[in-house]
Design a protein around this motif. Structure first.
Motif, short mmCIF file in Angstrom:
data_model
loop_
_atom_site.label_atom_id
_atom_site.label_comp_id
_atom_site.label_asym_id
_atom_site.label_seq_id
_atom_site.Cartn_x
_atom_site.Cartn_y
_atom_site.Cartn_z
N CYS A 87 -42.30 -27.07 -14.66
CA CYS A 87 -43.50 -26.70 -13.91
C CYS A 87 -43.20 -25.76 -12.75
N CYS B 66 -48.02 -26.49 -10.46
CA CYS B 66 -48.25 -27.64 -11.35
C CYS B 66 -47.40 -28.82 -10.90
N ASN C 165 -47.61 -31.80 -12.59
CA ASN C 165 -47.88 -32.72 -13.69
C ASN C 165 -46.59 -33.22 -14.37
N CYS D 6 -44.64 -31.68 -16.59
CA CYS D 6 -44.95 -31.47 -18.01
C CYS D 6 -43.73 -31.50 -18.93
N CYS E 144 -43.86 -26.68 -19.42
CA CYS E 144 -45.12 -26.56 -18.68
C CYS E 144 -45.99 -25.43 -19.23
ZN ZN Z 1 -46.60 -28.44 -15.51
#
Ligand code: ZN
Ligand code: MG
Length: 221
Positions: free
Chosen positions: A139, A143, A145, A147, A150
């Motif tokens: 990320c 971001c 998150n 991921c 990402c």
């Molecule tokens: Zn991400």
């Protein structure tokens, strides 16, 4: 009026292939703890990165050949994908594969279909006792998150304000990308997620459907 340039970001597992290859690998090779990790990813209790890392850490590196061979022989490419790749080339639409899958199965399955430079996925290291997943596309600062691969970060890197960003996917791992997209083409669990988040989408089952959806837009433009 400027016509925005279409650009496709397409998921791999469960989108280009008929089913999810990570799930198939775990069902075949992992001890049963994998299932609980998967459920925590789907319920968003743990991040995708943590979940995928922990699932592969259940598998001994020495099974590399068996796992690769199994997945390459069992994975099925969704109907119309080859024709879809030809279509995007004829139309001059860049096609990027953004995948939370792992290089050792994503790249062989796409060989001869999509150039490696257009494939974004996770890496793998088999040098330790257990399989270690590498994250070359983590990320960016926008971001949080976690991921793994990402998708929003890749989209931000490749697209600009002139791009018409088309996201094609099937699951939770495509949700963050779908939020950034100008157009979403979805199947399976991603449909449910789009509905929950009030994201407009077109449903698809085969890549013939995807081509029809994209052709309609051309007529409107
Ligand atoms: Zn991400
Ligand atoms: Mg998928």
């Amino acid at each position: 009026m400027t016509v925005r340039k279409p650009m496709i970001f397409c998921d791999f597992d469960g989108t280009i292939t008929n089913s999810d290859n990570i799930i198939a690998i775990m069902k075949k090779f992992a001890p049963e703890e994998w299932d609980e990790i998967k459920n925590k990813v789907l319920s968003q209790e743990i991040s995708i990165k943590e979940g995928v890392g922990r699932m592969f850490a259940l598998l001994p590196s020495e099974r590399k050949e068996d796992i690769s061979e199994y997945i390459i022989n069992h994975a099925k490419i969704r109907d119309g994908f080859k024709e879809f790749v030809t279509f995007t080339k004829e139309e001059g639409i860049p096609l990027y594969i953004v995948s939370g899958g792992i290089d050792f199965f994503v790249e062989p399955l796409l060989q001869g279909l999509v150039e490696e430079g257009n494939i974004y996925c996770n890496g793998s290291d088999f040098s330790g006792g257990k399989i270690n997943i590498l994250w070359p596309y983590s990320c960016d600062e926008k971001c949080d998150n976690d991921c793994g691969c990402c998708k929003p970060s890749i989209i931000r890197k490749l697209a600009d304000s002139n791009s018409h960003k088309i996201v094609i996917g099937d699951s939770i791992t495509d949700l963050e990308a779908a939020k950034l997209a100008d157009q979403v083409i979805a199947r399976n669990f991603l449909i449910k997620k789009c509905e929950e988040h009030a994201i407009v989408y077109s449903p698809f089952e085969t890549f013939y459907d995807v081509m029809e959806i994209l052709k309609k837009r051309e007529v409107i433009a």
